[in-house]
Design a protein around this motif. Structure first.
Motif, PDB file in Angstrom:
ATOM      1  N   GLN A  24      -1.149  -2.636  -4.755  1.00 43.01           N
ATOM      2  CA  GLN A  24       0.117  -2.997  -4.123  1.00 43.01           C
ATOM      3  C   GLN A  24       0.347  -2.124  -2.893  1.00 43.01           C
ATOM      4  O   GLN A  24       0.252  -0.895  -2.971  1.00 43.01           O
ATOM      5  N   LEU A  25       0.638  -2.744  -1.753  1.00 46.16           N
ATOM      6  CA  LEU A  25       0.798  -2.017  -0.502  1.00 46.16           C
ATOM      7  C   LEU A  25       1.925  -0.987  -0.581  1.00 46.16           C
ATOM      8  O   LEU A  25       1.767   0.155  -0.147  1.00 46.16           O
ATOM      9  N   GLN A  26       3.079  -1.391  -1.143  1.00 49.32           N
ATOM     10  CA  GLN A  26       4.204  -0.457  -1.213  1.00 49.32           C
ATOM     11  C   GLN A  26       3.846   0.771  -2.039  1.00 49.32           C
ATOM     12  O   GLN A  26       4.179   1.913  -1.678  1.00 49.32           O
ATOM     13  N   ALA A  27       3.154   0.544  -3.159  1.00 48.85           N
ATOM     14  CA  ALA A  27       2.773   1.652  -4.022  1.00 48.85           C
ATOM     15  C   ALA A  27       1.767   2.562  -3.322  1.00 48.85           C
ATOM     16  O   ALA A  27       1.825   3.795  -3.466  1.00 48.85           O
ATOM     17  N   ALA A  28       0.864   1.970  -2.560  1.00 53.29           N
ATOM     18  CA  ALA A  28      -0.147   2.757  -1.854  1.00 53.29           C
ATOM     19  C   ALA A  28       0.486   3.657  -0.802  1.00 53.29           C
ATOM     20  O   ALA A  28       0.132   4.835  -0.658  1.00 53.29           O
ATOM     21  N   VAL A  29       1.452   3.082  -0.040  1.00 56.91           N
ATOM     22  CA  VAL A  29       2.132   3.866   0.998  1.00 56.91           C
ATOM     23  C   VAL A  29       2.929   5.000   0.373  1.00 56.91           C
ATOM     24  O   VAL A  29       2.905   6.148   0.838  1.00 56.91           O
ATOM     25  N   SER A  30       3.637   4.696  -0.714  1.00 53.07           N
ATOM     26  CA  SER A  30       4.437   5.716  -1.402  1.00 53.07           C
ATOM     27  C   SER A  30       3.553   6.813  -1.975  1.00 53.07           C
ATOM     28  O   SER A  30       3.858   8.008  -1.846  1.00 53.07           O
ATOM     29  N   LEU A  31       2.437   6.414  -2.574  1.00 54.67           N
ATOM     30  CA  LEU A  31       1.526   7.376  -3.180  1.00 54.67           C
ATOM     31  C   LEU A  31       0.927   8.296  -2.124  1.00 54.67           C
ATOM     32  O   LEU A  31       0.880   9.527  -2.301  1.00 54.67           O
TER      33      LEU A  31
END
Length: 309
Positions: free
Chosen positions: A62-69
């Motif tokens: 998931q893009l959002q999860a990747a950016v947050s991580l």
């Protein structure tokens, strides 16, 4: 007959019962027993297949999860890179390892193993023997990490998220990071792959900085071209596709699992490209330097994660 056995073993890596560590060891044993198929460009195969596997696994993130991580651990990534490069310079001088070799080993440990060494080498006009020695040390420790890290993780009862972060920071090559994380669990795999590729992006600024410094010291050396590994771009694009068209999630899941299994094939081929002669070539002061750098980044990042949790 021997070649047929080799290909059967390779095909077995496509089955869901084969794990990454077992595939690596099986490839090494196959070559040791003389089952190697002869003049096959395994290194070239691995490079392309690994890139395809990573891009395929990008569809499952998931893009959002990747950016947050990535944002959550950006400080740890940067600190580990700087600390490793400084330690490589200091320890290299102490062990009287050639500065170029020390810098290559430090770059490979700090960022992305063989990919970083391959990018940094031309930027500083490293000699073939220096590149080979740095590659050999990193390659040897990659094989060790693939087996040892999951054992340590289970012994310390690390959760999958923590293990994924640790693997991404402390293991050199993307193949071994993903292989070790895959053996630990799906969440560890996604976390490790995302953070590892975010860390690998630092290849470009480090290569540019290295080229600038070298050309400043050697003004007649000529300019070099620095490029970003294509699989990093592909991984990001795969996440973007998943984000823009989420309705195709079942297809993305198939690509993700296909990429995981292709990675096992890559680890078998990596094991098949190893030999006792190559392992011995990584000996001496350069190997000691690489081991100490690895222990530093491995123990330091693990301690930070345990204290932060």
């Amino acid at each position: 007959m021997q070649v047929a056995i080799f290909w059967l073993l390779l095909l077995s890596c496509l089955t869901p019962w084969m794990s990454a560590p077992v595939a690596l060891v099986m490839g090494f044993v196959a070559t040791a027993l003389g089952l190697h198929p002869g003049p096959v460009a395994i290194a070239s195969w691995v490079k392309q297949l690994l890139g395809i596997a990573i891009v395929a696994m990008g569809f499952g993130v998931q893009l959002q999860a990747a950016v947050s991580l990535t944002g959550s651990y950006l400080g740890l990534i940067v600190a580990s890179i700087v600390l490793t490069l400084v330690a490589a310079w200091l320890l290299g001088r102490a062990f009287r390892v050639h500065p170029t070799t020390s810098y290559l080993i430090g770059s490979g440990t700090a960022i992305c193993g063989g990919s970083a060494i391959a990018a940094i080498g031309p930027a500083i006009h490293a000699k073939a023997d220096q590149l080979a020695l740095a590659m050999a040390t990193v390659f040897t420790l990659n094989a060790v990490a693939l087996v040892v890290f999951p054992l340590i993780g289970h012994a310390l009862d690390l959760d999958q998220h923590t293990f994924g972060v640790w693997a991404a920071i402390a293991i050199h090559d993307t193949s071994s990071v993903v292989g070790a994380a895959q053996a630990y669990g799906n969440e560890a795999l996604q976390v490790a792959t995302t953070l590892k590729l975010a860390r690998a992006l630092w290849i470009v600024p480090l290569a540019l900085l290295s080229a600038w410094w070298y050309q400043r010291m050697q003004p007649n050396a000529g300019r070099v071209k620095v490029s970003l590994p294509w699989f990093i771009v592909g991984y990001v694009l795969a996440m973007l596709v998943h984000y823009v068209w989420p309705q195709f999630t079942p297809a993305y899941d198939l690509l993700f699992h296909g990429g995981k299994q292709l990675l096992v094939v890559c680890l078998f081929l990596i094991g098949a490209s190893m030999s006792w002669a190559k392992l011995k070539a990584a000996g001496g002061a350069a190997l000691l330097l690489a081991v100490l750098l690895w222990l530093l980044i491995g123990a330091g990042s693990l301690a930070w994660l345990l204290l932060a949790s």
